[in-house]
Scaffold this active site. Structure first.
Site, PDB file in Angstrom:
ATOM      1  CB  SER A  67      -1.010  -0.031   1.217  1.00 25.81           C
ATOM      2  OG  SER A  67      -1.895  -1.049   1.208  1.00 25.81           O
ATOM      3  NE  ARG A  68      -0.976   7.051  -2.216  1.00 29.36           N
ATOM      4  CZ  ARG A  68      -1.889   8.283  -1.851  1.00 29.36           C
ATOM      5  NH1 ARG A  68      -3.006   8.307  -1.922  1.00 29.36           N
ATOM      6  NH2 ARG A  68      -1.103   9.486  -1.612  1.00 29.36           N
TER       7      ARG A  68
END
Length: 217
Positions: A67-68
């Site tokens: 994920s970011r």
């Protein structure tokens, strides 16, 4: 071919990422410090390692992503960690969030459904000398009752509803963060166990891979 990034450059990129997270509203100093000391570049595939400190989701293979950073930072901040918690993570993935959690809680129990990812994560955590993590490969949708109750449960995949098994494994005052399908999209839901039951609040829009398993899709 991308130019080789030096260890010094990685440190500089990591510090820049921390400042970016701070400017995006992340003000939990413990979370920011975890991002400053955990080397994200060791948790992404080598061909895209030069992008490790971009605020972007990156492919891990097996139709999974890391994920970011802002997503990990937000979730860890919302969990309200104080350093003494037992945490359950559903979806080890690359192991990056697991490593962050290991700096923020007493012990992390983490479950990964895909054996290849679980093996890689275990190797990475071991190479960094992280010892307060217990991993297993299997269906995490129903949690890990053997080690319950937990003060915090973080789920890295979207469920059709909040699994009752996960709620039941929270200690009183415990928090569960999970993406849940909602009106054709997803919402990140914060569940808190109280003396009288459970409180649920939608926090923000979300976009995660589906949670597969007994209490997932």
């Amino acid at each position: 071919m991308a130019a080789r990034v030096t260890d010094t450059a990685y440190r500089r990129h990591r510090r820049r990422l921390v400042e970016q997270l701070r400017s995006s509203g992340i003000d939990d100093l413990a979370v920011l410090h975890a991002f400053d000391v955990v080397p994200r570049h060791l948790f992404v595939p080598e061909p895209i390692r030069h992008r490790a400190y971009d605020d972007a989701a990156l492919p891990l293979g097996h139709r999974q992503t890391i994920s970011r950073p802002i997503v990990h930072a937000l979730h860890l901040s919302l969990a309200g960690l104080g350093g003494t918690e037992r945490a359950l993570e559903i979806g080890t993935g690359s192991g990056f969030q697991t490593a962050l959690l290991s700096r923020l809680v007493s012990h992390v129990f983490s479950i990964e459904k895909i054996p290849e990812l679980g093996d890689l994560a275990r190797q990475r955590l071991r190479a960094l000398g992280i010892e307060n993590v217990t991993l297993r490969v299997g269906d995490g949708s129903a949690g890990w009752a053997e080690h319950a109750p937990y003060h915090v449960i973080l789920v890295g995949a979207a469920a059709p509803r909040v699994p009752d098994s996960l709620k039941s494994q929270l200690t009183e005052g415990g928090r569960l963060l999970i993406p849940v399908a909602s009106d054709g999209g997803q919402k990140l839901v914060l569940v808190t166990r109280t003396e009288d039951g459970f409180e649920e609040a939608a926090v923000e829009d979300a976009r995660f891979v589906p949670l597969l398993g007994e209490e997932g899709w």
